[in-house]
Design a protein around this motif. Structure first.
Motif, PDB file in Angstrom:
ATOM      1  N   ASP A 158       0.835  -1.199   0.000  1.00 45.05           N
ATOM      2  CA  ASP A 158       0.000   0.000   0.000  1.00 45.05           C
ATOM      3  C   ASP A 158       0.864   1.240   0.000  1.00 45.05           C
ATOM      4  O   ASP A 158       0.640   2.180  -0.760  1.00 45.05           O
ATOM      5  CB  ASP A 158      -0.895   0.027   1.250  1.00 45.05           C
ATOM      6  CG  ASP A 158      -1.972  -1.023   1.188  1.00 45.05           C
ATOM      7  OD1 ASP A 158      -2.293  -1.428   0.064  1.00 45.05           O
ATOM      8  OD2 ASP A 158      -2.451  -1.436   2.252  1.00 45.05           O
ATOM      9  N   VAL A 159       1.830   1.221   0.893  1.00 43.65           N
ATOM     10  CA  VAL A 159       2.688   2.398   1.031  1.00 43.65           C
ATOM     11  C   VAL A 159       3.432   2.654  -0.270  1.00 43.65           C
ATOM     12  O   VAL A 159       3.485   3.776  -0.769  1.00 43.65           O
ATOM     13  CB  VAL A 159       3.680   2.188   2.189  1.00 43.65           C
ATOM     14  CG1 VAL A 159       4.577   3.395   2.329  1.00 43.65           C
ATOM     15  CG2 VAL A 159       2.940   1.928   3.471  1.00 43.65           C
ATOM     16  N   ASN A 160       3.988   1.579  -0.848  1.00 42.66           N
ATOM     17  CA  ASN A 160       4.735   1.755  -2.087  1.00 42.66           C
ATOM     18  C   ASN A 160       3.840   2.285  -3.192  1.00 42.66           C
ATOM     19  O   ASN A 160       4.229   3.183  -3.939  1.00 42.66           O
ATOM     20  CB  ASN A 160       5.345   0.424  -2.524  1.00 42.66           C
ATOM     21  CG  ASN A 160       6.497   0.036  -1.631  1.00 42.66           C
ATOM     22  OD1 ASN A 160       7.060   0.894  -0.951  1.00 42.66           O
ATOM     23  ND2 ASN A 160       6.840  -1.232  -1.611  1.00 42.66           N
ATOM     24  N   HIS A 161       2.635   1.736  -3.257  1.00 43.43           N
ATOM     25  CA  HIS A 161       1.705   2.179  -4.293  1.00 43.43           C
ATOM     26  C   HIS A 161       1.381   3.657  -4.111  1.00 43.43           C
ATOM     27  O   HIS A 161       1.377   4.428  -5.072  1.00 43.43           O
ATOM     28  CB  HIS A 161       0.442   1.333  -4.198  1.00 43.43           C
ATOM     29  CG  HIS A 161      -0.602   1.682  -5.207  1.00 43.43           C
ATOM     30  ND1 HIS A 161      -0.388   1.570  -6.558  1.00 43.43           N
ATOM     31  CD2 HIS A 161      -1.855   2.162  -5.071  1.00 43.43           C
ATOM     32  CE1 HIS A 161      -1.467   1.953  -7.207  1.00 43.43           C
ATOM     33  NE2 HIS A 161      -2.376   2.322  -6.325  1.00 43.43           N
ATOM     34  N   PHE A 162       1.136   4.021  -2.862  1.00 41.84           N
ATOM     35  CA  PHE A 162       0.799   5.417  -2.576  1.00 41.84           C
ATOM     36  C   PHE A 162       1.940   6.347  -2.982  1.00 41.84           C
ATOM     37  O   PHE A 162       1.734   7.355  -3.654  1.00 41.84           O
ATOM     38  CB  PHE A 162       0.485   5.571  -1.082  1.00 41.84           C
ATOM     39  CG  PHE A 162       0.220   6.980  -0.660  1.00 41.84           C
ATOM     40  CD1 PHE A 162      -0.986   7.582  -0.933  1.00 41.84           C
ATOM     41  CD2 PHE A 162       1.184   7.716   0.006  1.00 41.84           C
ATOM     42  CE1 PHE A 162      -1.234   8.878  -0.555  1.00 41.84           C
ATOM     43  CE2 PHE A 162       0.944   9.013   0.388  1.00 41.84           C
ATOM     44  CZ  PHE A 162      -0.271   9.591   0.102  1.00 41.84           C
TER      45      PHE A 162
ATOM     46  N   HIS B 149      11.026   5.924   4.588  1.00 43.01           N
ATOM     47  CA  HIS B 149      10.003   5.017   5.091  1.00 43.01           C
ATOM     48  C   HIS B 149      10.483   3.574   4.994  1.00 43.01           C
ATOM     49  O   HIS B 149      10.308   2.775   5.918  1.00 43.01           O
ATOM     50  CB  HIS B 149       8.713   5.199   4.295  1.00 43.01           C
ATOM     51  CG  HIS B 149       7.583   4.390   4.829  1.00 43.01           C
ATOM     52  ND1 HIS B 149       7.363   3.103   4.438  1.00 43.01           N
ATOM     53  CD2 HIS B 149       6.641   4.675   5.748  1.00 43.01           C
ATOM     54  CE1 HIS B 149       6.323   2.623   5.091  1.00 43.01           C
ATOM     55  NE2 HIS B 149       5.866   3.558   5.893  1.00 43.01           N
ATOM     56  N   LEU B 150      11.096   3.253   3.863  1.00 40.33           N
ATOM     57  CA  LEU B 150      11.579   1.882   3.679  1.00 40.33           C
ATOM     58  C   LEU B 150      12.655   1.548   4.712  1.00 40.33           C
ATOM     59  O   LEU B 150      12.705   0.437   5.241  1.00 40.33           O
ATOM     60  CB  LEU B 150      12.124   1.710   2.267  1.00 40.33           C
ATOM     61  CG  LEU B 150      11.051   1.729   1.179  1.00 40.33           C
ATOM     62  CD1 LEU B 150      11.679   1.829  -0.196  1.00 40.33           C
ATOM     63  CD2 LEU B 150      10.192   0.493   1.273  1.00 40.33           C
ATOM     64  N   LEU B 151      13.505   2.519   5.012  1.00 34.15           N
ATOM     65  CA  LEU B 151      14.537   2.287   6.023  1.00 34.15           C
ATOM     66  C   LEU B 151      13.906   2.008   7.377  1.00 34.15           C
ATOM     67  O   LEU B 151      14.325   1.114   8.106  1.00 34.15           O
ATOM     68  CB  LEU B 151      15.440   3.512   6.134  1.00 34.15           C
ATOM     69  CG  LEU B 151      16.491   3.672   5.048  1.00 34.15           C
ATOM     70  CD1 LEU B 151      17.254   4.960   5.255  1.00 34.15           C
ATOM     71  CD2 LEU B 151      17.456   2.497   5.081  1.00 34.15           C
ATOM     72  N   LEU B 152      12.869   2.794   7.670  1.00 34.77           N
ATOM     73  CA  LEU B 152      12.226   2.634   8.982  1.00 34.77           C
ATOM     74  C   LEU B 152      11.568   1.277   9.098  1.00 34.77           C
ATOM     75  O   LEU B 152      11.483   0.709  10.181  1.00 34.77           O
ATOM     76  CB  LEU B 152      11.183   3.728   9.184  1.00 34.77           C
ATOM     77  CG  LEU B 152      11.729   5.056   9.665  1.00 34.77           C
ATOM     78  CD1 LEU B 152      10.612   6.074   9.735  1.00 34.77           C
ATOM     79  CD2 LEU B 152      12.350   4.899  11.037  1.00 34.77           C
ATOM     80  N   THR B 153      11.050   0.770   7.991  1.00 29.05           N
ATOM     81  CA  THR B 153      10.393  -0.531   8.062  1.00 29.05           C
ATOM     82  C   THR B 153      11.388  -1.661   7.817  1.00 29.05           C
ATOM     83  O   THR B 153      10.989  -2.815   7.706  1.00 29.05           O
ATOM     84  CB  THR B 153       9.258  -0.616   7.034  1.00 29.05           C
ATOM     85  OG1 THR B 153       9.745  -0.111   5.786  1.00 29.05           O
ATOM     86  CG2 THR B 153       8.076   0.200   7.471  1.00 29.05           C
ATOM     87  N   GLY B 154      12.661  -1.327   7.707  1.00 30.60           N
ATOM     88  CA  GLY B 154      13.683  -2.375   7.650  1.00 30.60           C
ATOM     89  C   GLY B 154      13.966  -2.905   6.263  1.00 30.60           C
ATOM     90  O   GLY B 154      14.611  -3.938   6.114  1.00 30.60           O
TER      91      GLY B 154
END
Lengths: 555, 516
Positions: free
Chosen positions: B176-180, B202-207
Motif C-alpha cells: 500500500d505504502v509503495n503504491h501510494f 520510510h523503507l529504512l524505517l520498516t527495515g
C-alpha cells in the motif's frame, strides 16, 4: 504521426496512470511520462502503408466517426433545459404533483426562452451576436470556427434549430462540427451579456424551481429546497454529468455548468424575484388555509420538528390572526406590486412561533425558568409529567441541536464536489485533467480498501423533518402531548398568557444597571399590554431578529 | 556483528542528533517551497501548521497564474512560467502566500476541504487513524483544484497526510505504502525527488534496506524535462543519502569480514566498492555549506579505518571552521573526539573545546574542558576553568548535576589552597543578584535533598562560600539547610558552616548537621 498512431490507445499507464503514449522504433508502446514500456505493440494491418520501419495504422479500435467522438452541436440553454428537467423529475419523485413539470415549469421555461430571445422568436439572440462575436475572441480557434459555421447554419437551418430547443426532447438533426463546446457558451462568459440578456446561471435553475413550487403551493419551502439540493436529492452539483452522450462539455462550458458552492437563501430569492419580473408573471394564486405552505400548517410542522406542545398551535394561530399575516391578500406574491418581494413562508412561520413563545414564556432568562419551576411543582403534585416544562424542553432540544450540527459539519467535510467526468478547459490540459481524475480515483480506491469502507455512502430518503422525537433512535422524549399549564391563565372566561408583558431588548428602554428596578416598572408602561393588539409593524420589527434565530433552529 | 537492524538504529540516532538542513534554503529561497528536512520523515506527529508555515515561505510566483489549470507534467509549462517570473519582477523574498482560511467568499468546495482538513487533523492528534483515513478519502478531491497554488498545496498536504496515515494505520501493508508513494510521485512531478527521498526513509524505517537503496538509485537517474533541473538541490541530497547508505553497507561488510579473520577477498573487494561509492557522494555534499552531521561522521569513520588520518582531520577542520557553514556545535564535538582518539596534545583539545564552549556554554563536554584546564594548573587556566563552571551552572539543565557541583566544591578547595579566592569573587560578582534565587532557595534544598544528599552537601559548601559574606545570603543558606534536616529541630550555627566550609569529611559534616 505518433499522435495518429496512439490516438486510439487511451488506456492509462499502469505505472503512473497517464495517457501519454509514444511509439518506439520497434512499434511498442511506451509511456512518455514514466518511460514504462508495455507489452502491447502497434499492429500493422495495411502493409502497403508501411514505409521503412514506420508504422502508420493500428488495428485496435475501429475508427469512430468524427461525429460520434465530438458529439453534436448544442446550445447552453439546452443544457439548462436538461438540468431543469432532471431537477423537476427529482421533485416529482419526492411526491410533488406532476403538473409542476409539464405545466408550470415548462411554461415558465418557454416564457423565459422567448423573453430572452433564445427561442420562439424570429431574432434569436445567438445568431445576432455571433456576427459581432466572430472577431472578438481570436484566441479561441474553436469559437471563431464555430461562429462562421453557425452563421451559415442559422440562416439555412433556423427552423431546425428552433425545433431542437422548443420541446423537452433535445433531439434534432444538426450538422456536426469540429468544436465540442456549446455553440453559444462564449455569450455566457461575459458578465455584461449575461446581465443584458438575463442569461441562465446554475442558481437560476433553483429560482425556477422555487417559483414553480410557489405557484403550485407545494409544501416545499425555499429552505427545504436548498437542503434537498445540498443533500443531493435534487441534482445540482455536477448536474452536467448526466447529460446525454452527444452533449459534450468542453472549455468554457465548465465555467457555466461547474458548481463549487450552493447558492444562499437570499440569492435564490433575489434571483426568483428578478426572474418573475423578467417573465412578467401575474399575481400568484393566494394560499388557502388547507395548503401546506399556509403559515398555520407550516407552524404545525415546525412545532412538531421543534418538539413543542401541540397546544401552542392555538396561540400561534391567534398571533397570526392578530398580526394579519393569515389573510389571502397577504399570502400571495405579486411581482409588480409596490415594495413586492417573495414571502419567506418558512421564516414567517418560525417568527410566529418565536413571538408566541415570547408571549407565553417571556424568554427574558427569568420568567421562563420561573414557569418551568412551577411546571415541575405541578408535575410533582400530580405525579405525572403532563405539564410542559420549558427547561426540560430546552435541554433536550439543545442537546439534539448540538448533535445535529456536528453531524452536519461532518457531512460537509465529507461532501464530494468533483465530477466523475471532468470538463477539460482546453485540449492541452486534457491529459492532465484526466490523469488527475484517475489518480484521485486510484487513491480513493486504495484508501477505501484500507479502511474497508463503503464506496457509496448511504443516502437517507428526503424528509421534511430532520429531528425525530419520542422514538428510540430519536433526539429525546416527545413533548407534543404536554399541556401548557400555568403559562396560560383563565381570565374573564378566556385564556390569556400569564406573562403580562412582551419582552424584547430592542423595545425596552435603555437604562443603566443601577436603575434596573425603575426600568422594570417603566417597560410595561411604555409598551402596555401588547398582546391584545399586536399590530404588524411591531411584529415585523420583532421578526427581524428572532426570525433569523428561528431559521437556524428549523432550517 | 552489525546487522541491518542495528544499522538502522544507528541511522535513526544520527538522524536525531544531526539534522542536515540543506543550506540552499537560506541562499536561494526561490528553489523549493518545502525544503526537505531529513529528520522529519516519520514518527513525528504531523502538524498541519507546519505545512502552512512552510507553504508561507513559498515563492510568490506560484500565486501568479490563479485561474490556469495547473500543468505540472508539461515541459511547456515551464517555458511559459519562466517569462512570467521575469516579467513580474517579484523580489525573491519569502513573502507569505495566502493561507486559505474562512472567508465570506469561500466556496462550498473550499469550505468542505477546510472542514475536512480540520477533521483529519483532529483525528491525527488523537491517533484515530481509521477515521482519518476515511476523511482522507473525501479530501483527495482537492487534488482536482482548479487554481495552481491550491493544487500544489493539496498535493503536498495529501502526500504528508497519506504517508503518515499509512505509516500508522494498523491495516496498511508495505505494498500500500509503495503504491501510494508511486502515485504521489507521478502526480506531483514537481516534488518527485522529495517524495522519493521520503519513500526511502520510510523503507529504512520498516527495515527494507535494499529497497531503500533501490529507491534512491532510481531517483538518482530520474530525468524529466526541466523538472529534474529545477530540483537540483534535492538531487544533491539524494546523492548524499545514496552515499550514506553505501556507508551503512560498508559498515555491515566490515563487521562481517572482521568476524572471520582470514577475510574473503571478494568480500573485501565489495567493501572497497562501497567505500568508493560512499566517498564520492559524501565528498560532494560536504563541499556544500550545511549541517551534514551523519555524513561527516560516516565519512571520517571510513577514512580513519583506512588510516587516512590527515584526510579525516582536514574534513573535520573544514566542517568546523569554514565560515560558509552555519555555526554547528556538533562539528567541534566531532573534531574534539577525533583529536582525543588520535591522542593529540591537550592544548589542541582545549582550543577546540573552548570554541564549543563559546557556542554552547552548557555542553556536556564542558566538564571535560574543566578537568583539562585544571590539569594545566596555571592561574590563567584556573580562572578559565572557574568560568566554565559558572557558565555551566547558569544553565538550568545542570542544576541538579552532582558532578558539576562536586567539581565546583573541588574548585573552591583548590582555590583556597592556592590562595586564589579572589578569582571566585570575580565570577560571583555578576551572579550574586540572581544565583541565590536560582539555586539556593528553600524549595531547591528540599528537592535536592530528595534527589541525593551528596548534591545537597556540595551545594551547601558552595553556597556558604559564595554567599556567606552578607547577612542576606546567609539566610538564603540557612533556608537551604533547615528543611533538609529530617529532624527539623536543629538550627545550624555559623560554626557549622565554618566546619563544612573548612572541608571536613562528608560523613562527618552530615553527621554534624543531623545531630549537632
Amino acid at each position: 504521426m505518433d499522435e495518429e498512431l496512439i490516438g486510439f490507445f487511451r488506456e492509462p499507464c499502469s505505472q503512473c496512470s497517464v495517457v501519454n503514449w509514444g511509439v518506439t522504433e520497434e512499434g511498442g508502446y511506451y509511456c512518455k511520462s514514466c518511460h514504462n514500456v508495455i507489452e502491447r505493440t502497434v499492429e500493422v494491418t495495411d502493409p502497403s502503408c508501411v514505409t521503412g520501419s514506420r508504422v502508420s495504422a493500428i488495428s485496435h479500435g475501429a475508427k469512430k466517426p468524427a461525429k460520434q467522438k465530438h458529439g453534436k452541436d448544442w446550445m447552453v440553454c439546452e443544457g439548462f433545459q436538461f438540468i431543469l428537467k432532471q431537477q423537476a423529475e427529482a421533485l416529482l419523485a419526492m411526491g410533488v404533483r406532476p403538473e409542476l413539470k409539464d405545466d408550470i415549469l415548462c411554461n415558465f421555461w418557454r416564457g423565459y426562452l422567448h423573453k430572452s430571445q433564445q427561442a420562439y422568436t424570429t431574432k434569436p439572440l445567438y445568431s445576432v451576436t455571433s456576427q459581432q462575436e466572430s472577431d472578438s475572441c481570436p484566441e479561441s480557434l474553436a469559437a471563431s470556427e464555430l461562429s462562421c459555421l453557425s452563421k451559415a447554419e442559422t440562416e439555412s437551418d433556423m427552423d431546425g434549430a428552433r425545433s431542437t430547443i422548443s420541446g423537452w426532447s433535445s433531439d434534432g438533426g444538426r450538422l456536426s462540427s469540429v468544436c465540442t463546446e456549446a455553440l453559444d457558451s462564449s455569450l455566457y462568459c461575459s458578465a455584461r451579456e449575461r446581465r443584458m440578456h438575463h442569461l441562465m446561471t446554475m442558481p437560476m435553475t433553483l429560482a425556477f424551481l422555487h417559483l414553480s413550487l410557489l405557484w403550485l403551493q407545494e409544501a416545499i419551502t425555499l429552505a427545504d429546497l436548498l437542503r434537498f439540493t445540498a443533500e443531493g436529492h435534487i441534482p445540482y452539483i455536477n448536474a452536467y454529468q448526466n447529460f446525454p452522450e452527444d452533449m459534450k462539455l468542453f472549455g468554457r462550458d465548465a465555467l457555466i455548468f461547474r458548481v463549487e458552492s450552493l447558492p444562499s437563501y437570499k440569492m435564490v430569492q433575489e434571483e426568483a424575484h428578478n426572474l418573475a419580473i423578467f417573465l412578467d408573471l401575474p399575481r400568484f394564486p393566494p394560499l388557502t388555509s388547507a395548503c401546506l405552505l399556509h403559515p398555520s400548517l407550516l407552524c404545525l410542522r415546525y412545532l412538531m420538528e421543534l418538539n413543542l406542545p401541540d397546544e401552542l398551535h392555538v396561540w400561534v394561530c391567534w398571533v397570526m390572526q392578530q398580526a394579519g399575516v393569515g389573510k389571502d391578500t397577504f399570502l400571495t406574491y405579486d411581482p409588480w406590486a409596490e415594495k413586492s418581494g417573495l414571502l419567506n413562508y418558512d421564516i414567517l412561520a418560525s417568527a410566529l412561533i418565536v413571538v408566541t413563545l415570547k408571549l407565553l414564556f417571556k424568554l427574558d432568562d427569568q420568567q421562563e425558568w420561573c414557569l418551568s419551576n412551577s411546571a415541575d411543582d405541578e408535575n410533582k403534585q400530580n405525579q405525572d409529567s403532563s405539564i410542559f416544562c420549558f427547561r426540560k424542553w430546552y435541554k433536550t432540544v439543545q442537546g439534539a441541536l448540538v448533535v445535529a450540527k456536528e453531524a452536519e459539519e461532518q457531512a460537509m467535510a465529507r461532501k464530494s464536489w468533483k465530477s466523475q467526468k471532468p470538463v477539460y478547459p482546453s485540449m492541452r490540459n486534457k491529459s492532465v485533467v484526466i490523469k488527475r481524475r484517475r489518480v484521485v480515483e486510484q487513491l480513493q480506491a486504495q484508501f477505501q480498501k484500507l479502511t474497508g469502507s463503503d464506496p457509496q455512502p448511504r443516502q437517507d430518503s428526503p424528509s421534511s423533518f430532520r429531528l425525530r422525537w419520542g422514538e428510540e433512535d430519536g433526539g429525546g422524549p416527545s413533548y407534543q402531548g404536554r399541556r401548557l399549564g400555568s403559562a396560560v391563565k383563565k381570565r374573564k372566561g378566556s385564556a390569556r398568557p400569564s406573562n403580562p408583558t412582551y419582552w424584547h431588548t430592542a423595545l425596552s428602554s435603555c437604562k443603566p444597571r443601577s436603575e434596573k428596578s425603575e426600568s422594570l416598572s417603566v417597560c410595561p408602561s411604555t409598551h402596555p399590554s401588547i398582546h391584545p393588539s399586536i399590530h404588524p409593524p411591531i411584529l415585523v420589527r420583532v421578526m427581524g431578529v428572532p426570525g433569523a434565530a428561528a431559521k437556524q433552529h428549523t432550517v | 556483528m552489525i546487522t541491518n537492524g542495528c544499522m538502522l538504529k544507528s541511522f535513526k540516532v544520527t538522524e536525531e542528533k544531526g539534522n542536515p538542513l540543506p543550506p540552499q534554503r537560506e541562499k536561494k529561497p526561490k528553489t523549493s517551497p518545502c525544503v526537505l528536512r531529513c529528520g522529519t520523515a516519520y514518527g513525528n506527529l504531523l502538524a498541519m501548521d507546519d505545512i502552512s508555515a512552510e507553504w508561507m515561505t513559498s515563492p510568490v510566483r506560484d500565486c501568479g497564474s490563479d485561474n490556469d489549470v495547473s500543468n505540472d507534467d508539461d515541459d511547456e509549462d515551464d517555458e511559459e512560467e519562466e517569462p512570467i517570473r521575469k516579467r513580474s519582477k517579484w523580489p525573491d523574498l519569502p513573502i507569505p502566500a495566502p493561507w486559505y482560511g474562512e472567508t465570506s467568499k469561500e466556496t462550498g468546495f473550499h469550505r468542505s476541504s477546510r472542514l475536512c482538513l480540520n477533521q483529519i487533523r483532529e483525528c491525527l492528534l488523537e491517533h484515530r487513524w481509521q477515521e482519518a483515513a476515511e476523511y482522507l478519502i473525501s479530501y483527495f478531491q482537492t487534488l482536482e483544484e482548479i487554481s495552481t497554488p491550491r493544487q500544489l498545496l493539496a498535493t503536498e498536504i495529501i502526500f504528508r497526510l497519506g504517508s503518515e496515515i499509512l505509516h500508522q494505520h494498523p491495516n496498511s501493508k508495505l505494498e500500500d505504502v509503495n503504491h501510494f508513494f508511486d502515485l504521489m510521485k507521478n502526480t506531483g512531478v514537481r516534488g518527485y525527488l522529495k517524495i522519493s527521498l521520503e519513500h526511502s526513509f520510510h523503507l529504512l524505517l520498516t527495515g527494507n534496506f535494499d529497497d531503500a537503496v533501490r529507491q534512491l538509485t532510481t531517483a538518482e537517474s530520474w530525468r524529466y524535462g526541466k523538472q529534474s533541473a529545477v530540483q537540483a538541490d534535492k538531487m544533491k541530497l539524494i546523492h548524499a543519502y545514496r552515499g550514506f547508505l553505501s556507508y551503512l553497507s560498508w559498515i555491515s561488510k566490515k563487521g562481517s569480514s572482521s568476524e572471520d579473520d582470514d577475510g574473503d577477498v571478494s568480500a573485501i573487494q565489495e567493501m572497497h566498492t562501497y567505500f568508493r561509492q560512499a566517498c564520492i557522494s559524501l565528498q560532494e555534499i560536504l563541499k556544500l555549506p550545511g549541517v551534514w552531521d551523519p555524513f561527516v561522521v560516516g565519512y571520517v569513520n571510513m577514512l580513519e579505518f583506512y588510516n587516512d588520518h590527515e584526510g579525516a582531520l582536514n574534513v573535520l577542520k573544514e566542517y568546523a571552521y569554514d565560515s560558509r557553514f552555519p555555526p554547528n556545535p556538533n562539528a567541534h564535538v566531532y573534531l574534539y573526539r577525533f583529536l582525543k582518539r588520535q591522542g593529540s596534545t591537550e592544548k589542541k583539545q582545549i582550543r577546540v573545546l573552548k570554541i564549543l564552549g563559546a557556542l554552547v556554554p552548557s555542553h556536556e563536554l564542558m566538564l571535560e574542558l574543566f578537568s583539562l584546564l585544571l590539569e594545566s594548573g596555571t592561574e590563567q587556566s584556573l580562572k578559565e576553568a572557574l568560568d566554565v563552571l559558572f557558565n555551566l551552572l547558569d544553565d538550568c539543565s545542570w542544576k541538579h548535576s552532582v558532578a558539576a557541583w562536586t567539581c565546583f566544591r573541588n574548585m573552591i578547595k583548590l582555590l583556597r589552597r592556592k590562595k586564589l579566592k579572589h578569582l571566585l569573587e570575580e565570577g560571583w560578582e555578576t551572579r550574586k543578584d540572581w544565583w541565590p534565587a536560582f539555586h539556593f532557595r528553600t524549595y531547591h534544598a528540599r528537592a535536592d535533598f530528595q534527589l541525593s544528599r551528596q548534591l545537597l552537601l556540595m551545594k551547601v559548601v558552595v553556597a556558604s562560600t559564595l554567599v556567606g559574606n552578607s547577612k542576606n545570603a546567609f539566610s538564603a543558606c540557612l533556608g537551604l539547610i533547615v528543611p533538609a534536616n529530617p529532624l527539623g529541630r536543629c538550627f545550624p550555627t555559623q560554626s557549622t558552616f565554618l566546619l563544612l566550609g573548612a572541608g571536613k569529611e562528608q560523613k562527618h559534616g552530615l553527621g554534624v548537621l543531623v545531630n549537632p
